[in-house]
Design a protein around this motif. Structure first.
Motif, mmCIF file in Angstrom:
data_model
loop_
_atom_site.group_PDB
_atom_site.id
_atom_site.type_symbol
_atom_site.label_atom_id
_atom_site.label_comp_id
_atom_site.label_asym_id
_atom_site.label_seq_id
_atom_site.Cartn_x
_atom_site.Cartn_y
_atom_site.Cartn_z
ATOM 1 N N MET A 34 51.767 46.861 37.407
ATOM 2 C CA MET A 34 50.690 45.913 37.137
ATOM 3 C C MET A 34 49.387 46.444 37.722
ATOM 4 O O MET A 34 49.311 46.771 38.912
ATOM 5 N N HIS A 35 48.356 46.518 36.877
ATOM 6 C CA HIS A 35 47.070 47.067 37.297
ATOM 7 C C HIS A 35 45.956 46.095 36.909
ATOM 8 O O HIS A 35 45.862 45.689 35.748
ATOM 9 N N VAL A 36 45.145 45.733 37.873
ATOM 10 C CA VAL A 36 44.094 44.736 37.668
ATOM 11 C C VAL A 36 42.731 45.427 37.660
ATOM 12 O O VAL A 36 42.434 46.267 38.522
ATOM 13 N N VAL A 46 44.246 42.542 33.045
ATOM 14 C CA VAL A 46 45.499 42.940 33.697
ATOM 15 C C VAL A 46 46.237 43.842 32.717
ATOM 16 O O VAL A 46 46.442 43.478 31.556
ATOM 17 N N GLY A 124 43.583 39.476 29.231
ATOM 18 C CA GLY A 124 42.349 39.194 29.951
ATOM 19 C C GLY A 124 41.378 38.374 29.149
ATOM 20 O O GLY A 124 41.723 37.765 28.130
ATOM 21 N N ALA A 202 50.906 37.657 37.848
ATOM 22 C CA ALA A 202 49.489 37.296 37.885
ATOM 23 C C ALA A 202 49.238 36.187 36.875
ATOM 24 O O ALA A 202 49.771 36.218 35.765
ATOM 25 N N ILE A 211 41.715 36.077 38.566
ATOM 26 C CA ILE A 211 43.153 35.910 38.755
ATOM 27 C C ILE A 211 43.350 34.785 39.761
ATOM 28 O O ILE A 211 43.014 34.913 40.934
ATOM 29 N N ARG A 214 48.406 35.442 42.301
ATOM 30 C CA ARG A 214 49.060 36.746 42.232
ATOM 31 C C ARG A 214 50.064 36.838 43.369
ATOM 32 O O ARG A 214 49.705 36.675 44.541
#
Length: 250
Positions: A34-36, A46, A124, A202, A211, A214
């Motif tokens: 998971m990358h924000v 996300v 998003g 998230a 967000i 999380r």
């Protein structure tokens, strides 16, 4: 292998991923999938990743590089996440980056019998545009979640699909959808050892551009044990309540 799921709801988005990477029965490790990205106050993204780990890491690094270079130059870097006006443009940008990364190592990996392919789920919202959710294929094209098909999966998806189909719908509240997506992960873990905790979740409320929740659930988190116990008991109760078979007395 891994398992990620994104859920589109009227109220917003729920994104969940596992963290297991399996390169054989004797080599299992943990990496966040998971990358924000929050490159501005008017947007939040996300990105969930599955497939070749080197590819997914290189794609995320390239996205961050483009954001950094655009910021340092003080001008728009064509198509990066800071300057997309619509979410479908952001999905197309991630697809282009993924294809470019795969091309760099595709020949070498193929000669070794491996694949450079990766898939992504991008969720998003940008400005006043409606929130959205896209599945990005290895070829760079993407499909969008809809009210009729509100969830998207990548990785080892088949084991976690039944609860999403049987219980889920686009009008669930965010909290219930979060429980359902975590349950989908837990059921997948029970059926496939290539998927496992920590599970990351998230929650992005519609219009919030942030967000709101999380969390990271470790393997020994009591919440996971409680959830599977309640779910299993409910399934047993449902079994006992099913109609009698034709040869049974009624």
């Amino acid at each position: 292998m891994t398992y990620c799921v994104g859920y589109w709801l009227e109220e917003g988005l729920v994104m969940v991923s596992d963290s297991r990477t399996n390169a054989g029965v004797d080599y299992i490790s943990t990496y966040s999938k998971m990358h924000v990205f929050q490159p501005g106050p008017d947007r939040v993204f996300v990105l969930l990743a599955a497939g070749n780990l080197a590819t997914t890491q290189a794609v995320v690094s390239a996205i961050r590089r483009d954001l950094d270079q655009g910021f340092e130059a003080g001008e728009a870097s064509h198509g990066d996440l800071r300057h997309c006006d619509y979410l479908f443009e952001a999905a197309a940008y991630v697809g282009r980056v993924s294809v470019a990364v795969q091309k760099q190592s595709n020949a070498e990996l193929r000669s070794a019998g491996a694949s450079s392919e990766a898939t992504f789920i991008l969720g998003g919202q940008i400005g006043s545009e409606a929130h959205g959710l896209y599945l990005i294929y290895p070829q760079g094209n993407a499909i969008m979640a809809t009210r009729e098909t509100p969830y998207l999966q990548i990785g080892e998806s088949k084991y976690g699909k039944p609860p999403l189909d049987n219980v889920g719908h686009a009008n669930l509240c965010l909290d219930d959808a979060a429980k359902l997506c975590i349950m989908s992960q837990v059921l997948t873990q029970r059926s496939n050892l290539s998927v496992g905790p920590p599970f990351e979740l998230a929650v992005i409320p519609s219009g919030g551009l942030t967000i709101a929740r999380r969390i990271r659930l470790e393997a020994d988190d009591p919440l996971l044990s409680e959830m599977i116990e309640i779910w299993s008991n409910a399934q047993r109760e449902a079994l006992y309540r099913l109609p009698s078979m034709p040869w049974q007395s009624r």
